[in-house]
Each structure stands twice: as structure tokens, then as C-alpha cells.
Design a protein around this motif. Sequence first.
Motif, PDB file in Angstrom:
ATOM      1  N   LYS A   1       0.819  -1.216   0.000  1.00 37.51           N
ATOM      2  CA  LYS A   1       0.000   0.000   0.000  1.00 37.51           C
ATOM      3  C   LYS A   1       0.852   1.265   0.000  1.00 37.51           C
ATOM      4  O   LYS A   1       0.656   2.164  -0.814  1.00 37.51           O
ATOM      5  CB  LYS A   1      -0.939   0.007   1.225  1.00 37.51           C
ATOM      6  CG  LYS A   1      -1.879  -1.184   1.280  1.00 37.51           C
ATOM      7  CD  LYS A   1      -2.800  -1.129   2.476  1.00 37.51           C
ATOM      8  CE  LYS A   1      -2.085  -1.298   3.813  1.00 37.51           C
ATOM      9  NZ  LYS A   1      -1.456  -2.622   3.991  1.00 37.51           N
ATOM     10  N   SER A   2       1.792   1.317   0.935  1.00 35.84           N
ATOM     11  CA  SER A   2       2.609   2.524   1.047  1.00 35.84           C
ATOM     12  C   SER A   2       3.533   2.695  -0.154  1.00 35.84           C
ATOM     13  O   SER A   2       3.765   3.807  -0.630  1.00 35.84           O
ATOM     14  CB  SER A   2       3.425   2.487   2.346  1.00 35.84           C
ATOM     15  OG  SER A   2       2.561   2.400   3.456  1.00 35.84           O
ATOM     16  N   THR A   3       4.016   1.571  -0.668  1.00 39.14           N
ATOM     17  CA  THR A   3       4.877   1.608  -1.855  1.00 39.14           C
ATOM     18  C   THR A   3       4.142   2.284  -3.015  1.00 39.14           C
ATOM     19  O   THR A   3       4.668   3.148  -3.712  1.00 39.14           O
ATOM     20  CB  THR A   3       5.242   0.168  -2.292  1.00 39.14           C
ATOM     21  OG1 THR A   3       5.819  -0.506  -1.184  1.00 39.14           O
ATOM     22  CG2 THR A   3       6.207   0.185  -3.465  1.00 39.14           C
TER      23      THR A   3
ATOM     24  N   GLU B   1      10.189   7.107   3.761  1.00 39.85           N
ATOM     25  CA  GLU B   1       9.919   6.720   5.158  1.00 39.85           C
ATOM     26  C   GLU B   1       8.653   5.890   5.258  1.00 39.85           C
ATOM     27  O   GLU B   1       8.420   5.239   6.243  1.00 39.85           O
ATOM     28  CB  GLU B   1       9.735   7.924   6.097  1.00 39.85           C
ATOM     29  CG  GLU B   1      10.376   9.213   5.680  1.00 39.85           C
ATOM     30  CD  GLU B   1       9.588   9.906   4.597  1.00 39.85           C
ATOM     31  OE1 GLU B   1       8.441  10.292   4.851  1.00 39.85           O
ATOM     32  OE2 GLU B   1      10.127  10.058   3.493  1.00 39.85           O
ATOM     33  N   ARG B   2       7.791   5.982   4.252  1.00 32.63           N
ATOM     34  CA  ARG B   2       6.501   5.324   4.390  1.00 32.63           C
ATOM     35  C   ARG B   2       6.586   3.798   4.340  1.00 32.63           C
ATOM     36  O   ARG B   2       5.735   3.113   4.859  1.00 32.63           O
ATOM     37  CB  ARG B   2       5.533   5.826   3.326  1.00 32.63           C
ATOM     38  CG  ARG B   2       4.757   7.045   3.768  1.00 32.63           C
ATOM     39  CD  ARG B   2       3.551   7.263   2.910  1.00 32.63           C
ATOM     40  NE  ARG B   2       3.858   7.933   1.674  1.00 32.63           N
ATOM     41  CZ  ARG B   2       4.032   9.234   1.567  1.00 32.63           C
ATOM     42  NH1 ARG B   2       3.961   9.998   2.625  1.00 32.63           N
ATOM     43  NH2 ARG B   2       4.314   9.791   0.413  1.00 32.63           N
ATOM     44  N   THR B   3       7.604   3.272   3.674  1.00 36.11           N
ATOM     45  CA  THR B   3       7.683   1.816   3.555  1.00 36.11           C
ATOM     46  C   THR B   3       8.979   1.307   4.168  1.00 36.11           C
ATOM     47  O   THR B   3       9.902   2.059   4.435  1.00 36.11           O
ATOM     48  CB  THR B   3       7.683   1.369   2.077  1.00 36.11           C
ATOM     49  OG1 THR B   3       8.782   1.984   1.430  1.00 36.11           O
ATOM     50  CG2 THR B   3       6.402   1.734   1.406  1.00 36.11           C
TER      51      THR B   3
ATOM     52  N   HIS C   1       5.702  -4.552   9.743  1.00 32.24           N
ATOM     53  CA  HIS C   1       4.696  -3.514   9.921  1.00 32.24           C
ATOM     54  C   HIS C   1       5.364  -2.158   9.783  1.00 32.24           C
ATOM     55  O   HIS C   1       6.300  -1.853  10.483  1.00 32.24           O
ATOM     56  CB  HIS C   1       4.075  -3.606  11.317  1.00 32.24           C
ATOM     57  CG  HIS C   1       2.837  -4.419  11.325  1.00 32.24           C
ATOM     58  ND1 HIS C   1       1.652  -3.960  10.832  1.00 32.24           N
ATOM     59  CD2 HIS C   1       2.614  -5.673  11.753  1.00 32.24           C
ATOM     60  CE1 HIS C   1       0.739  -4.908  10.967  1.00 32.24           C
ATOM     61  NE2 HIS C   1       1.299  -5.965  11.516  1.00 32.24           N
ATOM     62  N   THR C   2       4.885  -1.370   8.930  1.00 30.55           N
ATOM     63  CA  THR C   2       5.517  -0.065   8.788  1.00 30.55           C
ATOM     64  C   THR C   2       4.554   1.048   9.117  1.00 30.55           C
ATOM     65  O   THR C   2       4.852   1.904   9.931  1.00 30.55           O
ATOM     66  CB  THR C   2       6.073   0.107   7.366  1.00 30.55           C
ATOM     67  OG1 THR C   2       5.054  -0.221   6.432  1.00 30.55           O
ATOM     68  CG2 THR C   2       7.250  -0.792   7.158  1.00 30.55           C
ATOM     69  N   THR C   3       3.378   1.012   8.533  1.00 33.35           N
ATOM     70  CA  THR C   3       2.429   2.085   8.746  1.00 33.35           C
ATOM     71  C   THR C   3       1.680   1.837  10.048  1.00 33.35           C
ATOM     72  O   THR C   3       1.161   0.756  10.258  1.00 33.35           O
ATOM     73  CB  THR C   3       1.445   2.153   7.567  1.00 33.35           C
ATOM     74  OG1 THR C   3       2.202   2.215   6.363  1.00 33.35           O
ATOM     75  CG2 THR C   3       0.531   3.350   7.671  1.00 33.35           C
ATOM     76  N   THR C   4       1.642   2.837  10.944  1.00 28.25           N
ATOM     77  CA  THR C   4       1.017   2.602  12.244  1.00 28.25           C
ATOM     78  C   THR C   4      -0.313   3.329  12.429  1.00 28.25           C
ATOM     79  O   THR C   4      -1.139   2.910  13.211  1.00 28.25           O
ATOM     80  CB  THR C   4       1.961   3.018  13.390  1.00 28.25           C
ATOM     81  OG1 THR C   4       2.412   4.341  13.127  1.00 28.25           O
ATOM     82  CG2 THR C   4       3.133   2.073  13.493  1.00 28.25           C
TER      83      THR C   4
ATOM     84  N   ILE D   1      -5.764   8.070   1.532  1.00 21.53           N
ATOM     85  CA  ILE D   1      -5.531   7.726   2.940  1.00 21.53           C
ATOM     86  C   ILE D   1      -4.772   6.409   3.001  1.00 21.53           C
ATOM     87  O   ILE D   1      -5.249   5.386   2.504  1.00 21.53           O
ATOM     88  CB  ILE D   1      -6.864   7.608   3.715  1.00 21.53           C
ATOM     89  CG1 ILE D   1      -7.642   8.927   3.633  1.00 21.53           C
ATOM     90  CG2 ILE D   1      -6.604   7.224   5.174  1.00 21.53           C
ATOM     91  CD1 ILE D   1      -9.070   8.859   4.162  1.00 21.53           C
ATOM     92  N   ASP D   2      -3.579   6.462   3.578  1.00 16.25           N
ATOM     93  CA  ASP D   2      -2.772   5.259   3.791  1.00 16.25           C
ATOM     94  C   ASP D   2      -3.198   4.671   5.133  1.00 16.25           C
ATOM     95  O   ASP D   2      -3.352   5.411   6.106  1.00 16.25           O
ATOM     96  CB  ASP D   2      -1.277   5.626   3.814  1.00 16.25           C
ATOM     97  CG  ASP D   2      -0.382   4.388   3.758  1.00 16.25           C
ATOM     98  OD1 ASP D   2      -0.896   3.276   3.542  1.00 16.25           O
ATOM     99  OD2 ASP D   2       0.846   4.544   3.926  1.00 16.25           O
ATOM    100  N   THR D   3      -3.441   3.374   5.171  1.00 14.48           N
ATOM    101  CA  THR D   3      -3.903   2.750   6.416  1.00 14.48           C
ATOM    102  C   THR D   3      -2.931   1.658   6.840  1.00 14.48           C
ATOM    103  O   THR D   3      -2.247   1.081   6.004  1.00 14.48           O
ATOM    104  CB  THR D   3      -5.307   2.127   6.245  1.00 14.48           C
ATOM    105  OG1 THR D   3      -5.225   1.069   5.277  1.00 14.48           O
ATOM    106  CG2 THR D   3      -6.324   3.147   5.792  1.00 14.48           C
TER     107      THR D   3
HETATM  108 MG    MG Z   1       2.274   0.809   4.833  1.00 11.91          MG
END
Ligand code: MG
Length: 328
Positions: A211-213, A226-228, A239-242, A257-259
Motif C-alpha cells: 500500500k505505502s509503496t 519513510e513510508r515503507t 509492519h511499517t504504517t502505524t 488515505i494510507d492505512t
Molecule cells: Mg504501509
Amino acid sequence: MVDLSIANKVKDFGLKKFIEGRKCLEISENNLARIIKKDNNSYTLVKEDESRIQAKKIKKDARDFVVGDFVTYIQKAEHVFLEDLLERKNLISKKSSEARKSVHFKEEEQAMAANVDRIFIALACDQRFTISKLERYVATFSIKDAELIILLTKSDFKKKFKKIHDQITGLYPNLKVIPLTTSNGKSFDVLKSLLNDNDTSIIIGASGAGKSTLINFLTGENTGSERTNEVRSDGKGKHTTTGSTMIALEPGMGYIIDTPGFKTIDTTKDERSDELLFQPIYELATSCKFNDCKHDSEPKCAVKEAVKNGTLTKELLERYQANLRIKG
Ligand SMILES: [Mg+2]
Ligand SMILES: Nc1nc2c(ncn2[C@@H]2O[C@H](COP(=O)(O)OP(=O)(O)OP(=O)(O)O)[C@@H](O)[C@H]2O)c(=O)[nH]1
Ligand SMILES: [Zn+2]
């Protein structure tokens, strides 16, 4: 000269459009904002002048504020508090499953985000796939006034991609499915063409689904960000996105919206909609002899008739009946 109208649109997170839409209402527009990030009890708001402030909920306030919400705020001494929650176009939620193992076990609808125009469900080709998982996702996240799109990420896993893709499109030709891979930047063109200025999209899916990629690609930050996080040396995702965060995409593509990823989803079926999946059956059912036809052994069943003459696949009817049994 810099075109300020474009620059503004990139950063106001849909607030101006929202204000235009509710001109007649008596709101102190000075104090209007949109929640673009939520971290425990701390909310990042963007104001109409595009500046950002941190706000908190008043202690006794039991309302659930989520990313995407339009709110008003009040300033008290050096603190900013959330005040009004403005009417939502829609709300995305899932049944909370995180707390299952803890002593504070609660089974509650967990609000995830509000006021979205488009929901992307990311399914990674290198992760375990089942049709019932897809069905759960679709039934849980089909909400009013939002378009639902399946992203088959990491389509560079070619064999697995083909298998999953054929399975989904064979059974559910109604679903919009888009393959994506970072190894071919062109694969993002289809995705980009779906995005509109001022719209709010959200991306949902398991941890490590990419997702973040993908968001990094859409913001032009595909040079490592930083997102991934890279996969750990043991090959497992990390786990990257908190927390959920709304991000401005390149001009003309709106916001996304990144979740954080999740492992399982449970759905309170009765409150959800599976029309997107079984629409052909619901349409045919209006011609069945009996209103409550289960399309099983009833006479004059239009659905069974359609399977017989080949206009409806047997597999779709089987999935429909299997889901009916789960619903009980
Ligand atoms: Mg992510
Ligand atoms: N082979 C391949 N790997 C990819 C692709 N897209 C993402 N990845 C890798 O998958 C891993 C996870 O990607 P993320 O974008 O962090 O996944 P996420 O869905 O944001 O994960 P969470 O934040 O934990 O929910 C990273 O190591 C990426 O480099 C792709 O198209 N192909
Ligand atoms: Zn029938």
C-alpha cells in the motif's frame, strides 16, 4: 507565474470544495478543518488556509473522529480541541479484531475513515489468496457513494498473478481489477487515470500488500521513502504504517488515505452489502416465482434457469449460496 489554483488544490485536502457545498449553513468557517492524521488522541488538522494544527478530543467526548472527517475546533489557552463533527458522506469501518486476545475484549465496529470517494483494496500476488477473503473484503468495504476497486499488487509474481486474476475475473466479472507492479512504472497509468482532482481515496489491505509503496509512486517519491520498509532479511514483511494518514498526491489526483495493514477482517454481514458481488443474481431473482426463493429446488426459479441456459455461471450461484449459509 505559478498557477496558485493548482497549488492550493493540492494542499487543502478537499476543504474548499466541502465549504462551497455547504454555503448556506451557519458554521464559523474560520474554525473549519479536515482531519488528515490520527495518532491515539492526537489529531492533525488542515485548515482552509492550508496550515496545520494539532488538536485533541475533549476528555468526555465519546464520539469517534476519524481521518477524512470535516470538523470545527475551538482554542482554549494553548490547546486546540475538536468541537463539531460535520455530517459525513460515508464512513468506513470494520469489526475490531485487534483486541481479541486482550482482557479488554470488545467486539465493536471500528471506524477507519470518513468521506471517501474511492476504496482501493490491495491484494498482493505473493500473499495467500482465497475467494472468501476477497468476498469478505468486498462485503465489508462496499459503502454508499464510493467506488470499489481491487488492486492486484506485486503482479511481477507472474504465475501467481495469473492464477488469482483469472479466478477473480472468472467469478466476478463486475469487479474492477487492476494489476500493479513496481517493476513496471507504466502499470500505474491505469490507476492514475481513475483518480480525480479533489477526490479522497483510501487504500486498505493486509500488512505488506504494498500500500505505502504504491502511494510513494503516486506522490513521485518512489526513490525509497519513510513510508515503507524493505522486507526483513528473513523474508517476512514488517509492519511499517502505524496510523491512518491522508496524503496529497500529484496535482489532479486528489488525496489518498494510507492505512495500517491488518491480518484478518470480520464482517457484520447484516449491515454490509454484497450487491457488488451478486448483483446478477439479485436482478434475476426479481423474476423468480417466489419472493423468498433460495434458488435451490424451488419451481420457476429465474436464477436456476439462467444457469441452465448459460447466462449465469454455476460458480457464482454456488458462492452466493455458500455466503448465504455463513450469514445463517
Ligand atoms: Mg504501509
Ligand atoms: N516484488 C514486488 N515487491 C513489492 C511491490 N510493491 C511493494 N513491494 C514490497 O513489499 C513490501 C511491503 O510494502 P509496503 O508498501 O510497505 O506494504 P504496506 O501494505 O504499506 O504494509 P503495512 O504498512 O505493514 O500495512 C516492501 O518490501 C516493498 O518493497 C511490487 O510491485 N513488487
Ligand atoms: Zn430463484
